[in-house]
Design a protein around this motif. Structure first.
Motif, short mmCIF file in Angstrom:
data_model
loop_
_atom_site.label_atom_id
_atom_site.label_comp_id
_atom_site.label_asym_id
_atom_site.label_seq_id
_atom_site.Cartn_x
_atom_site.Cartn_y
_atom_site.Cartn_z
N CYS A 7 5.49 9.79 -6.17
CA CYS A 7 5.13 10.20 -4.81
C CYS A 7 5.62 9.17 -3.81
CB CYS A 7 3.63 10.45 -4.67
SG CYS A 7 2.63 8.97 -4.66
N LEU A 8 5.80 9.63 -2.59
CA LEU A 8 6.30 8.77 -1.52
C LEU A 8 5.30 7.69 -1.17
CD1 LEU A 8 8.62 8.39 0.59
CD2 LEU A 8 7.26 9.83 2.13
N ASP A 9 4.00 8.02 -1.10
CA ASP A 9 2.97 7.04 -0.75
C ASP A 9 3.11 5.77 -1.58
OD1 ASP A 9 0.61 8.38 1.03
OD2 ASP A 9 1.47 9.88 -0.32
N ASP A 10 3.19 5.97 -2.90
CA ASP A 10 3.18 4.82 -3.79
C ASP A 10 4.48 4.04 -3.73
OD1 ASP A 10 0.61 5.33 -4.59
OD2 ASP A 10 1.21 6.53 -6.33
N ASN A 11 5.59 4.72 -3.56
CA ASN A 11 6.86 3.99 -3.45
C ASN A 11 6.93 3.20 -2.15
OD1 ASN A 11 9.04 4.53 -5.72
ND2 ASN A 11 7.75 6.36 -5.54
N ILE A 46 14.84 -0.18 -5.74
CA ILE A 46 14.42 1.07 -6.40
C ILE A 46 13.51 1.85 -5.46
CG2 ILE A 46 13.11 2.04 -8.32
CD1 ILE A 46 13.99 -0.37 -9.99
N TYR A 47 12.54 1.17 -4.86
CA TYR A 47 11.59 1.85 -3.99
C TYR A 47 12.24 2.28 -2.68
CZ TYR A 47 8.67 -0.66 -7.34
OH TYR A 47 8.13 -1.16 -8.49
N LEU A 48 13.12 1.44 -2.16
CA LEU A 48 13.82 1.80 -0.93
C LEU A 48 14.73 3.00 -1.17
CD1 LEU A 48 14.48 1.24 2.02
CD2 LEU A 48 16.13 -0.50 1.26
N SER A 49 15.37 3.03 -2.31
CA SER A 49 16.24 4.16 -2.64
C SER A 49 15.44 5.45 -2.76
CB SER A 49 16.98 3.86 -3.96
OG SER A 49 17.78 4.96 -4.34
N TYR A 50 14.25 5.38 -3.34
CA TYR A 50 13.39 6.57 -3.45
C TYR A 50 13.05 7.10 -2.06
CZ TYR A 50 9.50 9.62 -4.72
OH TYR A 50 8.68 10.71 -4.87
N ILE A 51 12.68 6.19 -1.16
CA ILE A 51 12.33 6.60 0.20
C ILE A 51 13.52 7.29 0.87
CG2 ILE A 51 11.78 5.70 2.51
CD1 ILE A 51 10.11 3.51 1.06
N HIS A 52 14.68 6.71 0.71
CA HIS A 52 15.89 7.30 1.30
C HIS A 52 16.16 8.69 0.72
CE1 HIS A 52 20.38 7.81 1.40
NE2 HIS A 52 20.13 7.59 2.68
N TYR A 53 15.98 8.83 -0.58
CA TYR A 53 16.24 10.11 -1.25
C TYR A 53 15.27 11.20 -0.79
CZ TYR A 53 17.01 13.38 -5.15
OH TYR A 53 17.30 14.48 -5.91
N LEU A 54 14.03 10.81 -0.48
CA LEU A 54 12.99 11.79 -0.11
C LEU A 54 13.03 12.14 1.38
CD1 LEU A 54 10.66 13.04 -1.98
CD2 LEU A 54 12.08 11.26 -2.99
N GLY A 60 5.98 16.17 3.23
CA GLY A 60 4.78 15.50 2.76
C GLY A 60 3.73 15.38 3.85
N SER A 61 2.63 14.76 3.51
CA SER A 61 1.52 14.58 4.45
C SER A 61 1.89 13.56 5.52
CB SER A 61 0.28 14.10 3.70
OG SER A 61 0.49 12.78 3.20
N GLU A 62 1.15 13.63 6.62
CA GLU A 62 1.36 12.63 7.68
C GLU A 62 0.93 11.24 7.22
OE1 GLU A 62 -0.26 13.77 11.45
OE2 GLU A 62 1.03 15.53 11.63
N ASP A 63 -0.04 11.17 6.32
CA ASP A 63 -0.42 9.88 5.75
C ASP A 63 0.76 9.24 5.02
OD1 ASP A 63 -2.93 10.40 6.70
OD2 ASP A 63 -3.95 10.14 4.78
N SER A 64 1.44 10.04 4.20
CA SER A 64 2.58 9.49 3.45
C SER A 64 3.71 9.11 4.40
CB SER A 64 3.07 10.49 2.40
OG SER A 64 3.59 11.66 3.00
N PHE A 65 3.88 9.87 5.47
CA PHE A 65 4.88 9.54 6.48
C PHE A 65 4.54 8.18 7.09
CE2 PHE A 65 6.47 9.30 10.79
CZ PHE A 65 7.75 9.84 10.71
N GLY A 106 -3.36 3.60 -12.10
CA GLY A 106 -2.20 4.15 -11.43
C GLY A 106 -1.58 3.19 -10.44
N ALA A 107 -0.50 3.65 -9.83
CA ALA A 107 0.26 2.81 -8.90
C ALA A 107 -0.57 2.46 -7.67
CB ALA A 107 1.55 3.52 -8.50
N GLU A 108 -1.27 3.45 -7.08
CA GLU A 108 -2.00 3.22 -5.84
C GLU A 108 -3.00 2.08 -5.98
OE1 GLU A 108 -5.51 5.66 -3.95
OE2 GLU A 108 -3.60 6.56 -3.32
N SER A 109 -3.79 2.12 -7.05
CA SER A 109 -4.83 1.11 -7.22
C SER A 109 -4.25 -0.27 -7.49
CB SER A 109 -5.77 1.52 -8.35
OG SER A 109 -5.05 1.77 -9.54
#
Length: 746
Positions: free
Chosen positions: A430-434, A459-467, A489-494, A718-721
């Motif tokens: 998910c975008l939030d975690d990346n 890796i994480y920057l590339s994911y953001i760019h891809y999404l 996605g949600s406004e939170d993830s944005f 998980g990643a978030e925690s």
């Protein structure tokens, strides 16, 4: 009496280590009547290298591991030591400008002598603040030149009565010059010598460039460069400088006249070379050298010395003990060398004066001066030991580790969920975690120069760019097979993504990351003011604030921040009442983000109304979550509605992270240290200071559990925690550094 020493120490190849070893031996061999002296050394390691230390080293500190400093001070305080001597040099202590040494000194329960080997005339803000703090805590400060006293009193505001001048000691080692020359097969040569660690600041090329003019008149001249490349230079540039010098020698056809001895010799061999040389030369490129051990050694053995006019040389070579030549001036050096070689009687007079002076600065005499200083301090029953209570004990923090994050990350991004400590591939990404992951690794690299964090960041920057969609919005979810699972996605993830990108634009480790981050950030910018979710707005405001810290002249973005801030303030005004100082009619999730966003905005916009709203809402949240000296998060089982009952269970790590970040920004903005108490209390939620009194951090996997419910801890990691824990951990470390700089903020 018993003396504790903190410094680098042999076998680590370091000038400070050699100094400390000589000081240790000379002080312990000096007796005051029947008093027997004893001592021990706490040694500084570098880059996690391990050394086989002699028996007097009782403990070592890994330079970049803050917890080691706190363990060391506990050891020193319980050791029975009467006094502590710290050898201070920039570059041997961890943290920004060596700030890691401050917590140790703050906790020291005995008088402190600090020997300063470098004193900067134009320090950075951090360098000056840290040096002033060290000087403040020291009972007495030892320097080795009058120029050092001048700098301390005029630049660092240190009282002159607190400063003692004790010149650099010299080993009392003697060799017959002619025998030494024969041993090295130099008896038919005129020997020029430079020794010490090699680096560009040493200016050795100045000497090499002077040699053709010297050899024309004195063809038997040989120049010896004795010393290894400085370890820091070697790590970053390899042998580039030494190779450039060797190429210069070849270019000038000086192969028979220049010898490079790439070794760190012991003092016996070093002194043989010093006695063998006709002229010793220090060709440093600028005046900013307050102390030079190599120069002291050369004068101490009675060598004829030539030097550029750096601070210590001007002082030490006065009264005919040596000669000066201009910085980076090979012709001036050549003229001076030829003059001295043409007039051996003048050369011998320089040696005589240097030798007479050297007899006054042998280590036995220097050690006696230090012992006299120690006795004076200990006999003074009225000395004050400067102490500050620290609000945070970093000894209980687990070592910072990216092990679990690395486990969750593949070449696409970070997997969002886990079964216990094992990545749950079925749930994908998910975008939030990346976005959180990008923020965390950037923080880790900025604060700790963690190379693993740097490797993970693209890796994480590339994911953001891809999404990112064509209109600048973002998708959120991606399956493990790389299939998009939503369109927007949600406004939170944005908002969380903009936060991470804004931080990147102010803290990019290289230009490629910066340019990619800037592209994605500004593609998303047209959507900023379309947001309606207050948490989406708040997260975006934080990202914009980080961007504006490094781009304050972007008036358009400043106005966007102002407009979004007013939206958040309007929500607050519409919902507040006498007993309810909040943005909504309920306390829900990720609550600390809302005051945090206003605190960041207040820093940028410098608006008193914004600051007041931020502090009022923060205090309201504090009143409902910090009780009995621990954090009790609003549970997600049933949110806390106005005039309702709050939920205890389903507490989640992102809420604790928001509280940690909120109090950190509040401290940064106000310098009220009470917020650091609250910050640390909030962080301890992860380690068991919570409603269940159970730790969410897993010391085996290095991950963080997803939260806890009435049945106990949710053991999934998980990643978030885990990211919430690591971001909080890094914030505690950053706040700890800032605590010891806070007294110097204007």
């Amino acid at each position: 009496m018993k003396i504790a020493y903190i410094a680098t120490y042999p076998p680590r190849e370091c000038g400070i280590g050699t100094f400390t070893n000589n000081l240790y031996k000379s002080m312990l061999h000096h007796h005051h009547g029947t008093t027997r002296n004893e001592g021990f050394v706490v040694a500084l390691d570098d880059n996690d290298l391990k050394y086989k230390y002699p028996k007097e080293v009782k403990l070592s500190i890994r330079q970049d591991h803050q917890e080691d400093y706190l363990k060391a001070v506990k050891y020193i305080n319980l050791s029975g030591a009467d006094i502590c001597i710290l050898e201070h040099e920039f570059g041997i202590f961890g943290g920004h400008s060596g700030v890691y040494i401050l917590p140790l000194l703050h906790r020291l329960e005995m008088p402190l002598i600090v020997t300063l080997h470098t004193i900067l005339r134009n320090p950075s803000y951090n360098e000056k603040a840290i040096m002033k703090e060290i000087c403040k805590m020291a009972t007495r400060i030892v320097v080795m030149s009058h120029k050092a006293i001048e700098f301390l009193t005029t630049i660092y505001d240190v009282p002159s009565a607190k400063i003692t001048l004790i010149e650099h000691g010299v080993p009392d080692i003697h060799f017959d010059a002619e025998k030494s020359r024969r041993e090295f097969k130099l008896d038919s040569k005129k020997v020029l010598l430079t020794f010490g660690f090699i680096g560009r600041s040493k200016g050795i090329e100045t000497i090499i460039n002077s040699l053709p003019l010297v050899i024309n008149k004195h063809p038997n001249v040989i120049y010896i460069v004795l010393g290894k490349t400085h370890p820091n230079v070697l790590r970053h540039s390899g042998e580039e400088y030494r190779i450039s010098l060797m190429r210069l020698v070849q270019k000038l056809q000086l192969d028979k006249h220049v010898v490079f001895l790439n070794e760190f010799v012991d003092e016996q061999d070093l002194f043989k070379y010093l006695y063998s040389c006709d002229i010793y030369i220090t060709p440093y490129l600028n005046e900013a050298q307050i102390t030079s051990g190599t120069l002291s050694y050369a004068v101490g053995v009675g060598a004829a010395v030539l030097s550029t006019p750096y601070w210590h040389a001007v002082e030490l070579l006065s009264e005919g003990r040596g000669r000066l030549f201009n910085f980076n001036d090979s012709e001036h050096l050549a003229t001076t060398l030829n003059d001295l070689l043409d007039h051996p009687e003048e050369l011998n007079e320089m040696k005589r004066k240097a030798s007479a002076y050297g007899e006054k600065i042998t280590w036995s005499k220097t050690g006696a001066k230090y012992m006299d200083l120690v006795s004076t301090i200990l006999e003074d029953s009225h000395h004050d030991i400067e102490k500050k209570e620290t609000v945070m004990d970093l000894l209980i923090l687990p070592p910072f580790s990216l092990s679990h994050i690395n486990r969750l990350t593949d070449d696409t991004g970070i997997i969002q969920h886990a079964k216990f400590g094992i990545p749950n591939l079925k749930e994908g990404y998910c975008l939030d975690d990346n976005a959180r992951a990008l923020l965390m690794v950037l923080m880790a690299y900025r604060q700790m120069k963690n190379t693993q964090a740097l490797e993970l960041s693209p890796i994480y920057l590339s994911y953001i760019h891809y999404l990112q969609n064509a209109d600048g919005t973002f998708r959120n979810f991606l399956s493990f097979s790389r299939i998009f699972l939503d369109k927007v996605g949600s406004e939170d993830s944005f908002g969380r993504t903009i936060w991470a990108l804004g931080y990147l634009l102010g803290n990019a480790p290289n230009d490629a990351y910066y340019q990619t981050g800037r592209l994605v950030f500004f593609n998303a910018a047209p959507n900023f003011e379309k947001l309606s979710s207050i948490r989406g707005i708040a997260n975006t405001m934080i990202g914009i604030s980080y961007y504006l810290k490094s781009n304050p002249s972007d008036d358009s973005m400043t106005e966007r921040l102002r407009n979004m801030t007013q939206t958040l303030v309007k929500h607050y005004k519409n919902n507040e009442s006498k007993d309810w100082k909040w943005f909504e009619s309920l306390l829900a999730y990720d609550n600390g983000i809302l005051p945090l966003a206003l605190l960041h905005s207040a820093e940028i916009l410098n608006d008193q109304e914004i600051t007041q709203t931020a502090l009022e809402s923060m205090n309201f949240l504090t009143s409902h979550t910090l009780k009995d000296n621990y954090l009790s998060i609003i549970g997600n089982e049933e949110w806390y509605r106005k005039e309702g009952e709050r939920s205890i269970f389903a507490q989640q790590p992102i809420d604790a992270m928001a509280m940690v970040l909120m109090y950190h920004q509040a401290f940064y903005l106000t310098q009220n240290k009470d917020y650091l108490n609250k910050l640390y209390t909030s962080f301890l939620w992860f380690l068991g200071e919570n409603d269940l009194r159970m730790s969410l951090y897993d010391f085996e996997t290095k991950g963080c559990c997803d939260g806890f419910d009435n049945y106990g801890v949710n053991r999934n990691q998980g990643a978030e925690s885990t990211l919430a824990y690591l971001i909080s951990h890094l914030t505690v470390l950053q706040a700890y550094e800032e605590l010891h700089r806070s007294d110097y903020r204007e």
